[in-house]
Design an enzyme around this catalytic site. Structure first.
Site, PDB file in Angstrom:
ATOM      1  N   CYS A   2       1.143  -1.420   0.053  1.00  0.00           N
ATOM      2  CA  CYS A   2      -0.149   0.129  -0.094  1.00  0.00           C
ATOM      3  C   CYS A   2       0.839   0.963   0.111  1.00  0.00           C
ATOM      4  O   CYS A   2       2.435   1.114   0.147  1.00  0.00           O
ATOM      5  CB  CYS A   2      -0.763   0.005   0.922  1.00  0.00           C
ATOM      6  SG  CYS A   2      -2.021  -1.331   1.513  1.00  0.00           S
ATOM      7  N   ARG A  27       1.685   0.947  -6.143  1.00  0.00           N
ATOM      8  CA  ARG A  27       2.126  -0.111  -4.832  1.00  0.00           C
ATOM      9  C   ARG A  27       0.329  -0.381  -4.054  1.00  0.00           C
ATOM     10  O   ARG A  27       0.028  -1.402  -3.559  1.00  0.00           O
ATOM     11  CB  ARG A  27       2.099   1.334  -3.182  1.00  0.00           C
ATOM     12  CG  ARG A  27       4.061   1.563  -3.987  1.00  0.00           C
ATOM     13  CD  ARG A  27       3.937   2.302  -2.843  1.00  0.00           C
ATOM     14  NE  ARG A  27       4.255   1.562  -1.312  1.00  0.00           N
ATOM     15  CZ  ARG A  27       5.220   0.997  -1.327  1.00  0.00           C
ATOM     16  NH1 ARG A  27       6.336   1.252  -1.318  1.00  0.00           N
ATOM     17  NH2 ARG A  27       5.661  -0.195  -0.006  1.00  0.00           N
ATOM     18  N   TRP A  75      -3.455  -1.724  -1.262  1.00  0.00           N
ATOM     19  CA  TRP A  75      -3.456  -3.354  -1.866  1.00  0.00           C
ATOM     20  C   TRP A  75      -3.673  -3.904  -0.846  1.00  0.00           C
ATOM     21  O   TRP A  75      -3.302  -4.338   0.039  1.00  0.00           O
ATOM     22  CB  TRP A  75      -2.035  -3.640  -2.619  1.00  0.00           C
ATOM     23  CG  TRP A  75      -2.119  -4.729  -3.772  1.00  0.00           C
ATOM     24  CD1 TRP A  75      -2.231  -4.432  -5.013  1.00  0.00           C
ATOM     25  CD2 TRP A  75      -1.505  -6.171  -2.553  1.00  0.00           C
ATOM     26  NE1 TRP A  75      -1.955  -5.857  -5.326  1.00  0.00           N
ATOM     27  CE2 TRP A  75      -1.541  -6.990  -3.825  1.00  0.00           C
ATOM     28  CE3 TRP A  75      -1.599  -6.152  -1.160  1.00  0.00           C
ATOM     29  CZ2 TRP A  75      -1.471  -8.051  -4.344  1.00  0.00           C
ATOM     30  CZ3 TRP A  75      -0.625  -7.681  -1.749  1.00  0.00           C
ATOM     31  CH2 TRP A  75      -0.517  -8.622  -2.495  1.00  0.00           C
ATOM     32  N   ASN A 101       0.612   0.233   6.761  1.00  0.00           N
ATOM     33  CA  ASN A 101       1.495  -1.032   4.806  1.00  0.00           C
ATOM     34  C   ASN A 101       1.805  -1.780   5.953  1.00  0.00           C
ATOM     35  O   ASN A 101       2.270  -1.931   6.443  1.00  0.00           O
ATOM     36  CB  ASN A 101       2.071   0.050   4.174  1.00  0.00           C
ATOM     37  CG  ASN A 101       2.907  -0.773   3.245  1.00  0.00           C
ATOM     38  OD1 ASN A 101       2.449  -2.077   2.891  1.00  0.00           O
ATOM     39  ND2 ASN A 101       4.214  -0.596   2.738  1.00  0.00           N
ATOM     40  N   GLY A 102       1.293  -2.764   5.475  1.00  0.00           N
ATOM     41  CA  GLY A 102       1.573  -4.103   6.284  1.00  0.00           C
ATOM     42  C   GLY A 102       0.681  -5.035   6.642  1.00  0.00           C
ATOM     43  O   GLY A 102      -0.306  -5.287   5.911  1.00  0.00           O
ATOM     44  N   GLU A 483      11.834 -14.905 -18.007  1.00  0.00           N
ATOM     45  CA  GLU A 483      11.734 -13.325 -17.607  1.00  0.00           C
ATOM     46  C   GLU A 483      10.787 -12.184 -18.752  1.00  0.00           C
ATOM     47  O   GLU A 483       9.523 -11.814 -18.831  1.00  0.00           O
ATOM     48  CB  GLU A 483      12.863 -11.614 -17.746  1.00  0.00           C
ATOM     49  CG  GLU A 483      12.429 -10.246 -17.754  1.00  0.00           C
ATOM     50  CD  GLU A 483      12.057 -10.474 -16.269  1.00  0.00           C
ATOM     51  OE1 GLU A 483      11.114  -9.194 -16.612  1.00  0.00           O
ATOM     52  OE2 GLU A 483      12.147 -10.921 -15.351  1.00  0.00           O
ATOM     53  N   LYS A 487       6.903 -11.329 -17.942  1.00  0.00           N
ATOM     54  CA  LYS A 487       6.714 -10.315 -18.654  1.00  0.00           C
ATOM     55  C   LYS A 487       4.700 -10.313 -19.840  1.00  0.00           C
ATOM     56  O   LYS A 487       4.282  -9.055 -19.025  1.00  0.00           O
ATOM     57  CB  LYS A 487       7.225  -9.554 -19.027  1.00  0.00           C
ATOM     58  CG  LYS A 487       8.201  -8.796 -18.901  1.00  0.00           C
ATOM     59  CD  LYS A 487       8.452  -7.118 -18.089  1.00  0.00           C
ATOM     60  CE  LYS A 487       8.395  -7.154 -16.905  1.00  0.00           C
ATOM     61  NZ  LYS A 487       8.712  -8.201 -16.084  1.00  0.00           N
ATOM     62  N   GLU A 490       2.426 -11.050 -16.734  1.00  0.00           N
ATOM     63  CA  GLU A 490       1.876  -9.797 -15.693  1.00  0.00           C
ATOM     64  C   GLU A 490       0.847  -9.054 -15.997  1.00  0.00           C
ATOM     65  O   GLU A 490       0.023  -8.562 -15.506  1.00  0.00           O
ATOM     66  CB  GLU A 490       2.924  -9.113 -15.419  1.00  0.00           C
ATOM     67  CG  GLU A 490       4.367  -9.361 -13.396  1.00  0.00           C
ATOM     68  CD  GLU A 490       5.363  -8.926 -13.892  1.00  0.00           C
ATOM     69  OE1 GLU A 490       5.351  -8.177 -12.688  1.00  0.00           O
ATOM     70  OE2 GLU A 490       6.401  -8.684 -15.272  1.00  0.00           O
ATOM     71  N   HIS A 506      10.610 -33.357 -22.588  1.00  0.00           N
ATOM     72  CA  HIS A 506      10.592 -33.785 -21.422  1.00  0.00           C
ATOM     73  C   HIS A 506       9.391 -33.381 -20.712  1.00  0.00           C
ATOM     74  O   HIS A 506       9.182 -32.989 -19.679  1.00  0.00           O
ATOM     75  CB  HIS A 506      11.857 -33.075 -20.468  1.00  0.00           C
ATOM     76  CG  HIS A 506      12.822 -33.958 -20.992  1.00  0.00           C
ATOM     77  ND1 HIS A 506      12.921 -35.390 -20.001  1.00  0.00           N
ATOM     78  CD2 HIS A 506      13.820 -33.566 -21.335  1.00  0.00           C
ATOM     79  CE1 HIS A 506      14.615 -35.744 -20.857  1.00  0.00           C
ATOM     80  NE2 HIS A 506      15.022 -34.683 -21.285  1.00  0.00           N
ATOM     81  N   LYS A 612       3.714  -3.031  -6.755  1.00  0.00           N
ATOM     82  CA  LYS A 612       5.146  -2.455  -6.958  1.00  0.00           C
ATOM     83  C   LYS A 612       6.166  -3.500  -6.748  1.00  0.00           C
ATOM     84  O   LYS A 612       7.193  -4.128  -6.776  1.00  0.00           O
ATOM     85  CB  LYS A 612       5.011  -1.056  -7.323  1.00  0.00           C
ATOM     86  CG  LYS A 612       7.290  -0.740  -7.901  1.00  0.00           C
ATOM     87  CD  LYS A 612       7.074  -1.583  -9.167  1.00  0.00           C
ATOM     88  CE  LYS A 612       8.725  -0.745 -10.012  1.00  0.00           C
ATOM     89  NZ  LYS A 612       7.960  -1.197 -11.250  1.00  0.00           N
TER      90      LYS A 612
END
Length: 617
Positions: A2, A27, A75, A101-102, A483, A487, A490, A506, A612
């Protein structure tokens, strides 16, 4: 996760808080709210579900005014993303207001205890217990009430608290997530991150765990949770506030992709000697002799930074001849890792506040390892706890999906690999000069890759209907496959997997059909025999995909005719050293993901369910 903003001064607080929340919306964007102390000596609260524009509309319809207050963008962790659960939260009387925040891990026990004492709760959040605790402990002094309350909390938290019974004061506290304090001209700020207040001041300091800050119109006082005075060094932030604006780009992510030539260049400048090839690392409490004695390297990171660490493994092992292990921060300390004084532990974090990475760093230090941070934020927690730091000079990154910070991290890891190789005498001056010249050419080569944006947009239009995608690579290119897949998932919500190309038989071959895009890293370094061998094997993997009618998108080296013969689509990058190719290879994959996401109508900068900075476990 947050975002928190607070202001005490002589100006109107609401515009400052709303502006700060806009810069922190990366955030969290499930809901937002603010509380301001008005001329009638009351705390007025406005909250709204959804994005910040909904809060702005609520304030427009029901204005509020005052010269000190706090704000929050959420968030969700505990409780649904509703207006009721939006911060700020009040106590029973409405005298105390808290933003948080937490995670309060013992909130259920505290809530039950407070309910038995007559407190009435209105939300599903863990944060509300903090407001009630402060109310319970309040005896005329807000600072003392907060100090007594935080001692009862278990978990991680960053708080900003105000009270109409002790006005013109904000009390901030930190135990885990970041808190930055801004020093202005007779005005003071609190925030979760630098960009929130950068347009008002560049003089800031970061609270450490166990710190409290008391902000009034007369200044800022610092103490610990026991009430003992503490001091923190003020940092002068060099970021230009304009760097945090979109600058004419449609999205922050696109702007940040195009800033990569500069961020790679800025991360390199001052650290390499062009004539001698020597590497210079400042801000180190680790001596050159200690660097020469390290016998292994452990790299710890999360998400995109972990992928950077995987690339760094190849770089460091090749350049310095030292074995490297790469661990997820969230897993490292739970397996009783074996390390000691001859181990260099490298922690990679864009924000410098990633909870899992920070906990792993502390575990490594307890076991006697020296720790080195690769980080983008000056003064953040991992940098303060590290014996040395290589800062990635990427500037603020607002888009949730990391782009320019990833390539800056790769640059920093390459520089570190060279430094270790020079320290243990594996790299001589001639080899070092050649490597430095290769590195210095990367920004111009990035510009060349970025000039092909119309090709990526066309590919995005052709592939945006896909529901799955496979990314393949070998050797140092395999982490770029990971990566690239990250992307895509996401920001476009397309299921994607990164896989070692040699493992196709495999399992992954079963996924391939005429609808599956398969992105293959098929570049080669003509001056490297190992690269040639991997390249030839990768061509065979492309043939396997085509035999099963998959759609091949290949990233290849300019002037390579072989890939063009067998791939459906070819994206070319300039020739470069095998060790530096990942910096160029990832950019087309970032742009491909971006254009697919735009075509699918996704929120590129603020993808659902993501934030983020992950500042809680």
């Amino acid at each position: 996760m947050c975002g928190i903003v607070g202001y005490v001064g002589t100006r109107k607080a609401v515009p400052i808080i709303l502006e700060g929340l806009k810069r922190l919306e990366y955030r969290g964007y499930d809901s937002a709210g603010l509380a301001v102390y008005n001329d009638e000596n009351r705390l007025e609260v406005r909250r709204a579900q959804g994005k910040l524009r909904n809060l702005e509309e609520a304030v427009r319809q029901s204005p509020v005014d005052g010269t000190f207050g706090i704000g929050h963008t959420r968030w969700a962790t505990h409780g649904r993303p509703t207006e009721e659960n939006a911060h700020p939260h009040r106590d029973c009387k409405g005298d105390v207001v808290v933003v948080h925040n937490g995670i309060v891990e013992n909130y259920l026990a505290l809530k039950h205890q407070l309910q038995t004492e007559g407190h009435v709760f209105k939300t599903e959040t863990d944060t509300e217990v903090i407001a009630h605790l402060v109310e319970k402990n309040f005896k005329g002094n807000l600072e003392e009430a907060v100090r007594a309350s935080v001692k009862e909390l278990t978990g991680v938290f960053a708080l900003a608290v105000v009270s109409s019974s002790d006005p013109n004061k904000i009390v901030a506290a930190r135990s885990g997530p970041p808190v930055v304090i801004g020093i202005g001209d007779n005005e003071y700020f609190v925030a979760s991150d630098v960009p929130a207040i950068l347009s008002h001041t560049r003089d800031m300091f970061f609270l450490a765990d166990g710190d409290m800050a008391i902000l009034t119109s007369g200044g800022v006082r610092l103490s610990d949770f026991q009430g003992r005075p503490v001091n923190r060094q003020i940092s002068h932030i060099l970021w230009d506030p304009i760097m945090a604006e979109k600058g004419g780009y449609k999205h922050f992510m696109l702007k940040e992709i195009y800033e990569q030539p500069r961020s790679v260049k800025d991360t390199t400048l001052g650290r390499v000697g062009q004539e001698t090839g020597r590497i210079f690392l400042d801000e180190m409490d680790i001596t050159p002799a200690e660097f020469a004695r390290f016998r292994e390297v452990k790299i710890i990171a999360c998400g995109t930074a972990w992928h950077a660490g995987l690339v760094g493994k190849f770089m460091i092992e090749k350049l310095a001849g030292i074995p490297v292990e790469v661990d997820y921060g969230s897993e490292f300390r739970y397996r009783n890792p074996i390390l000691g004084p001859d181990t260099l532990t490298v922690v990679i974090s864009q924000s410098g506040e990633t909870a899992d990475t920070l906990a792993a760093q502390r575990e490594a230090k307890l076991k006697g390892s020296r720790t080195l941070a690769i980080c983008n934020v000056v003064g953040s927690m991992v940098t303060r706890e590290a014996a040395g730091t290589i800062y990635t000079h990427a500037g603020p990154e607002i888009g949730v999906a990391a782009t320019k910070t990833f390539t800056a991290q790769l640059t920093a890891l390459f520089i570190l690999g060279m430094y270790l190789g020079q320290a243990n005498r594996r790299l001589d001056e001639s080899a070092s000069r050649c490597l430095v010249q290769e590195l210095l050419q990367i920004p111009a080569k990035l510009e060349s890759v970025l000039s092909n944006d119309p090709q990526y947009e066309t590919l995005g239009r052709e592939l945006h209907h896909a529901t799955d995608a496979l990314y393949l690579g070998r050797g140092i290119h395999f982490p770029i496959a990971l990566e690239g897949a990250l992307k895509l998932k996401e920001i476009s919500y397309v299921h994607a997997e990164g896989y070692p190309a040699g493992e196709m038989k495999h399992g992954p071959n079963a996924l391939i059909d005429e609808k599956l895009p398969v992105v293959v890293l098929a570049t080669r370094d003509p001056n490297n025999d190992e690269s040639r061998i991997l390249y030839e094997k990768t061509l065979s993997n492309i043939q396997e995909v085509k035999a099963r009618e998959g759609i091949v998108v290949a990233v290849a080296t300019q002037g390579d005719p072989e890939v063009h013969k067998i791939a459906d689509h070819v994206i070319e990058i300039p020739p470069c050293s095998e060790l530096l190719a990942p910096i160029l290879e990832i950019v087309p994959l970032q742009l491909l993901a971006y254009h697919i996401a735009v075509r699918r109508g996704c929120d590129v900068d603020q993808p659902r369910n993501l934030a983020k900075s992950v500042t809680v476990e």
